[in-house]
Enzyme design. Structure first.
Site, PDB file in Angstrom:
ATOM      1  N   GLY A 191       2.732  -6.715  -3.694  1.00 19.05           N
ATOM      2  CA  GLY A 191       4.125  -7.123  -3.852  1.00 19.05           C
ATOM      3  C   GLY A 191       4.694  -7.688  -2.564  1.00 19.05           C
ATOM      4  O   GLY A 191       3.963  -7.874  -1.560  1.00 19.05           O
TER       5      GLY A 191
ATOM      6  N   CYS B 128     -11.596  -3.342  -3.057  1.00 20.99           N
ATOM      7  CA  CYS B 128     -10.737  -2.407  -3.794  1.00 20.99           C
ATOM      8  C   CYS B 128     -10.651  -1.106  -3.014  1.00 20.99           C
ATOM      9  O   CYS B 128     -11.679  -0.498  -2.718  1.00 20.99           O
ATOM     10  CB  CYS B 128     -11.285  -2.138  -5.194  1.00 20.99           C
ATOM     11  SG  CYS B 128     -10.360  -0.835  -6.025  1.00 20.99           S
TER      12      CYS B 128
HETATM   13  C1  SIN Z   1      -8.528  -3.781  -6.689  1.00 25.14           C
HETATM   14  O1  SIN Z   1      -7.777  -3.415  -5.783  1.00 25.14           O
HETATM   15  O2  SIN Z   1      -9.440  -4.571  -6.468  1.00 25.14           O
HETATM   16  C2  SIN Z   1      -8.360  -3.263  -8.078  1.00 25.14           C
HETATM   17  C3  SIN Z   1      -7.431  -2.121  -8.194  1.00 25.14           C
HETATM   18  C4  SIN Z   1      -8.018  -0.966  -8.935  1.00 25.14           C
HETATM   19  O3  SIN Z   1      -8.499  -1.121 -10.063  1.00 25.14           O
HETATM   20  O4  SIN Z   1      -8.001   0.150  -8.394  1.00 25.14           O
END
Ligand code: SIN
Length: 305
Positions: free
Chosen positions: A219, A132
């Site tokens: 996307g 993330c």
């Molecule tokens: C992710 O990119 O793993 C989750 C996105 C987020 O909650 O910031």
């Protein structure tokens, strides 16, 4: 020829079809259950869960851009106990494998949340979120540093018998190296890939459009990048790969299978049309029939070059 068989077994998990939903794009189930029959999904991958509830980032947390979305949610979630008490009982009403995306700020937190979830009934696998881009400590730092990556997989492997599926970052220098490390540490499959670090600026105010300044782009814009990452990783490891990144149609999914993915996940498209995973699965069946393939396994890794 009879209708192609869409069912697969991935990391020991039996799925009706190979089209899952990507973590963070389908909530925890109840948010979409009135719109889509969750039992028709290949697997339900829920948004990242940590040991304790987490508020996530300040708003604005999403911005639409050409060909995609930039998000900086910051992994908001109800924590392991909140998920187990509120959402897992709801998901047990559906005949769908539940894969829980997990994250932590330290190796110990990953292990703690993995251990806690493993003690519950009804979880098919854990997806390790080491990618993330939107929190300052943890997650992405584990997925970009080979030593930390190895340590977090080893620590979670030590506390759970559930299949482990590290979700890789798209912006590492060599994805094949991380794929091999994950396989060597006992990962059962790989999810490739998370969103691509990005930002957008309001040119009138000269301010960033996201409170977090940067976020993760998802996307159609990132699909060719993700297809290439899957292709490179698939050549490097034996464990199966779940491909994702901008899949809106069956044709998009077919590209990932040909590149080497054994399953796919639909993400950002769910925000526009929640039934996208079902139409992708139906279109995949049509493609297989048209090409006289009896199962999706016959398509995996068939790039001609
Ligand atoms: C992710 O990119 O793993 C989750 C996105 C987020 O909650 O910031």
């Amino acid at each position: 020829m009879s209708a192609p068989d869409l069912s697969i077994t991935l990391a020991g998990i039996r799925m009706k079809n190979p089209v899952m939903v990507a973590s963070g794009t389908f909530g925890y189930g109840p948010e979409y259950a009135d719109l889509v029959d969750l039992s028709q999904l290949g697997a339900m991958v829920v948004k990242g869960i940590s040991t304790e509830p987490w508020q996530g980032n300040q708003t604005p947390r999403t911005v639409e851009v050409a060909s995609g979305l930039i998000n900086a949610i910051g992994l908001q979630n109800p924590g392991a106990e909140g998920f187990l008490q509120t959402y897992l009982p709801f998901l047990r009403n559906y005949d769908v494998p539940v894969i829980v995306n997990i994250w932590g700020r330290t190796v110990e937190e990953y292990a703690a949340v993995a251990a806690r979830l493993s003690a519950a009934e009804g979880i098919a696998a854990l997806e390790l979120n080491v990618s993330c881009p939107n929190i300052k400590e943890g997650s992405k730092s584990f997925g970009s540093n080979a030593d930390m990556f190895r340590r977090v997989i080893a620590a979670t492997r030590a506390v759970t018998k559930l299949p482990l599926i590290p979700k890789l970052a798209p912006d590492v220098f060599r994805i094949a190296e991380f794929a091999r490390l994950a396989e060597a540490e006992g990962a059962d499959a790989l999810a490739i890939a998370n969103s691509v670090p990005a930002m957008a600026i309001d040119i009138e105010t000269r301010r960033p459009k996201l409170a977090n300044i940067t976020g993760g782009l998802s996307g159609p814009a990132i699909r060719p990048i993700a297809v290439r990452l899957v292709w490179e990783a698939a050549k490097a490891v034996q464990i199966p790969i779940i491909g994702m990144g901008g899949i809106y149609t069956a044709a998009d999914a077919v590209e990932f299978f040909i590149a080497g993915a054994s399953a796919v996940a639909v993400g950002t498209a769910n925000f526009l049309e929640p039934a996208t995973p079902l139409t992708v699965a139906a279109g995949l069946r049509d493609y297989l029939a048209r090409h006289q393939l009896g199962s999706v396994r016959e398509l995996v890794g068939t790039l001609a070059c």
